[in-house]
Write an enzyme that holds these catalytic residues in place. Structure first.
Site, PDB file in Angstrom:
ATOM      1  N   ASN A  85      12.233  27.222  52.261  1.00  0.00           N
ATOM      2  CA  ASN A  85      12.402  26.197  53.295  1.00  0.00           C
ATOM      3  C   ASN A  85      13.380  25.141  52.804  1.00  0.00           C
ATOM      4  O   ASN A  85      13.917  25.247  51.692  1.00  0.00           O
ATOM      5  CB  ASN A  85      11.047  25.584  53.673  1.00  0.00           C
TER       6      ASN A  85
ATOM      7  N   ASP B 151       4.241  29.015  53.246  1.00  0.00           N
ATOM      8  CA  ASP B 151       2.890  29.341  53.717  1.00  0.00           C
ATOM      9  C   ASP B 151       2.656  30.845  53.792  1.00  0.00           C
ATOM     10  O   ASP B 151       1.525  31.299  53.858  1.00  0.00           O
ATOM     11  CB  ASP B 151       2.668  28.766  55.123  1.00  0.00           C
TER      12      ASP B 151
ATOM     13  N   LYS C  46      17.423  45.881  45.903  1.00  0.00           N
ATOM     14  CA  LYS C  46      17.991  45.377  47.156  1.00  0.00           C
ATOM     15  C   LYS C  46      17.775  46.415  48.271  1.00  0.00           C
ATOM     16  O   LYS C  46      18.159  47.572  48.115  1.00  0.00           O
ATOM     17  CB  LYS C  46      19.482  45.116  46.943  1.00  0.00           C
TER      18      LYS C  46
ATOM     19  N   LYS D 214      -6.482  17.578  58.498  1.00  0.00           N
ATOM     20  CA  LYS D 214      -6.141  18.115  57.167  1.00  0.00           C
ATOM     21  C   LYS D 214      -6.863  17.348  56.054  1.00  0.00           C
ATOM     22  O   LYS D 214      -7.336  17.922  55.081  1.00  0.00           O
ATOM     23  CB  LYS D 214      -4.631  17.962  56.933  1.00  0.00           C
TER      24      LYS D 214
ATOM     25  N   LYS E  74      -9.289  19.380  53.515  1.00  0.00           N
ATOM     26  CA  LYS E  74      -8.873  19.628  52.120  1.00  0.00           C
ATOM     27  C   LYS E  74      -9.556  18.683  51.135  1.00  0.00           C
ATOM     28  O   LYS E  74      -9.193  18.627  49.969  1.00  0.00           O
ATOM     29  CB  LYS E  74      -7.349  19.497  52.012  1.00  0.00           C
TER      30      LYS E  74
END
Ligand SMILES: Cc1cc2nc3c(=O)[nH]c(=O)nc-3n(C[C@H](O)[C@H](O)[C@H](O)COP(=O)(O)O)c2cc1C
Length: 392
Positions: free
Chosen positions: A207, A277, A287, A334, A338
């Site tokens: 990301n 994630d 490859k 959250k 958590k």
């Protein structure tokens, strides 16, 4: 609160370098106020410093069109560091003898803040016995002198007299500001950056996280006295040199292992990384060259939830919640799920927030349900806001 730094600029050729200094201090999250001598304005315009510092530049002590408070005293009282760069022989001579005939020398003497002086001048001036005796006098008053270095001077001479570089001065200012060691003795783990999930021998999923937020938090904890371990995935942010340990990881699984091994010994854990994630169910060693490729992904381990389970009962867990909708609701959910103590929520759709920016727009939510939103700020300043929220 931003740290207020006073930068004095005097009439030397190195005045142009102070533009870089002011810019670096602003980037560090400081509220910079520049005072120029009349002669300094012969070298660089006040407008340049006003634009870079986002504050008016004061030169004239006797102007009466400003706020009621006596200005040189108000600036002297409120700034946390005074740095004079460049400092001319004339300036050093004046403060060595308590002469206050302009705004800068008067404010300098009126301030009890730590002082950093960066002399710059021709070698003969620097080596002159009277100047050296003045410098000794200034050192004995407690100021830190960043001695000039050798090189080719603007006048063509080669020798000692060049002002130290702006980044060296900025580091010294940082040290002086970090004298508030309010996290001394605390063990802190911070995660930063993106994790990388291999697809095959050359491709991966990741990301856009730059690691800037996590690195800023790690840096401010270290500045404020903590022993900091940074667990970093892929980052572009420059690492500070005051961290106790930097553990580089690649995948979310690597980050999970590095964090869960260390978390039980920590007083504070801040999860500022952006772990992937999902990871491919199958990883190809070579490859892939087929015409089509269908990826099947599975969830990675939830690092924050694992820390919530294994942290010591007195330890604090800070998590980030990057959202694109229902910011507060999702972030609060959250926090509970958590077992975190503080959630830093940000709406990544807002301009100046989230991935790969130098700024962030955050809302802090704690276990007691207190919610506090902040305007757009440099990440280093967001880091201080988070640290302040963790102070008991
Ligand atoms: C082109 C030029 C460059 C100068 N560079 C320096 C310098 O690097 N260091 C210094 O001490 N004086 C330098 N001076 C002399 C100072 O400008 C002069 O002593 C002045 O009175 C300093 O005033 P201030 O300390 O109030 O700014 C320079 C003068 C000129 C004309």
């Amino acid at each position: 609160m931003k740290k207020k730094v006073l930068v004095g600029v005097t009439g030397g050729i190195a005045a142009y370098k102070s533009c870089y200094l002011v810019s670096a201090l602003v980037k560090m999250g400081c509220d910079v106020h520049v005072l120029m001598t009349d002669h300094a304005k012969e070298f660089v315009s006040a407008m340049t410093f006003e634009t870079l510092s986002h504050n008016p530049v004061v030169t004239n002590m006797f102007r009466r069109d400003r706020e009621w408070e006596v200005e040189h005293v108000s600036l002297a009282k409120s700034c946390e560091v005074v740095v004079v760069a460049p400092a001319t022989a004339n300036f050093v001579g004046k403060i060595a003898h308590g002469i206050c005939d302009d705004m800068l020398t008067t404010t300098y003497l009126a301030s009890k803040a730590p002082k950093i002086i960066c002399p710059a001048m021709n070698t003969a001036m620097y080596e002159d016995a009277v100047f050296q005796s003045n410098l000794k006098q200034v050192i004995s008053s407690g100021a830190t002198i960043l001695s000039p270095v050798s090189g080719t001077l603007a006048c063509g001479d080669v020798g000692v007299g060049k002002m130290v570089e702006p980044d060296v001065i900025a580091e010294e200012v940082k040290k002086a500001l970090a004298l508030t060691l309010d996290f001394e003795g605390k063990r802190v783990l911070v995660t930063a950056g993106a994790t990388v999930e291999d697809i095959d021998g050359v491709r991966f999923l990741s990301n856009h996280s730059s690691g800037k937020m996590g690195v800023a938090i790690a840096e401010r904890f270290a500045d404020r006295g903590a022993e900091v371990t940074l667990v970093a995935g892929s980052i572009t942010a420059k690492l500070p040199d005051n961290l106790k340990e930097v553990c580089r990881v690649s995948s979310t699984h690597d980050m999970f292992t590095a964090v869960t091994e260390r978390a039980p010994q920590m007083d504070i854990v801040v999860m500022a990384a952006a772990p992937a994630d999902y990871t491919p169910v199958t990883k190809f060693d070579q490859k892939v060259k087929s015409e089509t490729l269908t990826l099947s992904l599975k969830k990675t381990e939830d690092i924050a939830a694992a820390v919530g389970r294994i942290k010591s009962p007195s330890a604090k867990l800070v998590i980030f919640s990057a959202e694109t909708e229902n910011l507060l609701q999702n972030a609060k959910g959250k926090l509970i799920k958590k077992n975190a103590d503080l959630v830093v929520a940000n709406d990544v759709t807002q301009e100046g927030a989230g991935f790969n920016t130098d700024t962030n727009v955050v809302t802090l939510i704690d276990r007691e349900g207190n919610v506090k939103s902040y305007d757009k700020m440099p990440k280093i300043e967001v880091a201080d806001v988070i640290l302040d929220a963790l102070k008991i």
